[in-house]
Design an enzyme around this catalytic site. Structure first.
Site, mmCIF file in Angstrom:
data_model
loop_
_atom_site.group_PDB
_atom_site.id
_atom_site.type_symbol
_atom_site.label_atom_id
_atom_site.label_comp_id
_atom_site.label_asym_id
_atom_site.label_seq_id
_atom_site.Cartn_x
_atom_site.Cartn_y
_atom_site.Cartn_z
ATOM 1 N N CYS A 8 42.298 28.021 51.942
ATOM 2 C CA CYS A 8 43.072 28.622 53.037
ATOM 3 C C CYS A 8 42.438 28.304 54.392
ATOM 4 O O CYS A 8 43.136 27.935 55.334
ATOM 5 C CB CYS A 8 43.166 30.139 52.855
ATOM 6 S SG CYS A 8 44.311 30.689 51.581
ATOM 7 N N CYS A 11 49.771 34.414 57.710
ATOM 8 C CA CYS A 11 50.597 34.020 56.559
ATOM 9 C C CYS A 11 50.897 35.217 55.661
ATOM 10 O O CYS A 11 52.050 35.467 55.315
ATOM 11 C CB CYS A 11 49.890 32.949 55.726
ATOM 12 S SG CYS A 11 49.764 31.343 56.531
ATOM 13 N N CYS A 51 24.158 46.351 32.052
ATOM 14 C CA CYS A 51 24.326 45.301 33.046
ATOM 15 C C CYS A 51 24.913 45.923 34.306
ATOM 16 O O CYS A 51 26.032 45.645 34.697
ATOM 17 C CB CYS A 51 25.208 44.180 32.495
ATOM 18 S SG CYS A 51 24.507 42.558 32.699
ATOM 19 N N HIS A 74 28.781 47.321 31.430
ATOM 20 C CA HIS A 74 28.903 47.798 30.057
ATOM 21 C C HIS A 74 27.562 48.363 29.617
ATOM 22 O O HIS A 74 26.524 48.028 30.152
ATOM 23 C CB HIS A 74 29.356 46.667 29.127
ATOM 24 C CG HIS A 74 28.512 45.437 29.239
ATOM 25 N ND1 HIS A 74 27.375 45.245 28.507
ATOM 26 C CD2 HIS A 74 28.627 44.342 30.032
ATOM 27 C CE1 HIS A 74 26.832 44.078 28.820
ATOM 28 N NE2 HIS A 74 27.569 43.520 29.753
#
Length: 187
Positions: A148, A106, A2, A6
């Site tokens: 956000c 922030c 994949c 893996h």
């Protein structure tokens, strides 16, 4: 395989979360862990993709992330991935919304301080997916990023889109070397 996650079903998923988002040479772009799961579903299983931030996809990526818990984040921004990284950094540093704030307003200038009842983080992604008390469920990083942008009264890009993927890639780099905390709990 994949695409680097893996080799087969018997191989551990340990370390996968620590290196995502990652550049996918076959796709010619950076993909997030959520996108990788959906690509595997479509390409290898013939299954439909799961909706970004769906409970099913968040459950899978939380399980995969748990296998890397405690491992250092180690994303590769070299080579063809650099362009996506640079775009993510530009998004992070662009002022937006009615409040005319950039992410760093922030998460750099005020981290460790409180905004209402919330302690501001350094804006790193090593705890996602996370259980968010406010939502009463596990959320993806891109769901939080949309929040956000909404909080500064801006127009957030769509989850799963290039802007969000590049921003997530940049945030993973900011967490470079920090331990994967998935699943974490946030307010």
């Amino acid at each position: 395989s994949c695409a680097g996650c893996h080799q087969d079903a018997t191989v551990s998923m340990r370390g996968v979360r620590a290196r995502y988002p990652a550049f996918d040479a076959a796709k010619g772009r950076v993909v997030t862990l959520e996108q990788r799961v959906n690509l595997c579903r479509e390409d290898r299983m013939g299954a439909p993709p799961l909706r970004v931030d769906s409970r099913e996809l968040n459950a899978m990526t939380t399980f995969i992330g748990l296998q890397s818990r405690g491992m250092p984040v180690n994303v590769d921004i070299a080579g063809p991935a650099r362009e996506a990284f640079d775009r993510g950094e530009a998004f992070y540093n662009t002022r937006r919304g009615q409040l005319d704030m950039r992410c760093g307003s922030c998460h750099e200038d005020n981290y460790g301080r409180y905004l209402r009842a919330d302690l501001l983080s350094q804006g790193m992604s090593n705890g996602f997916p996370t259980y968010r008390l406010k939502e009463q469920r596990v959320i993806s990083l891109q769901f939080r990023l949309q929040g956000c942008v909404n909080d500064v009264r801006g127009e957030p890009p769509p989850m799963g889109g290039e802007d969000m993927t590049n921003l997530e890639f940049y945030l993973a780099w900011r967490a470079q070397g920090r331990p994967v905390e998935t699943p974490s709990v946030r307010r």
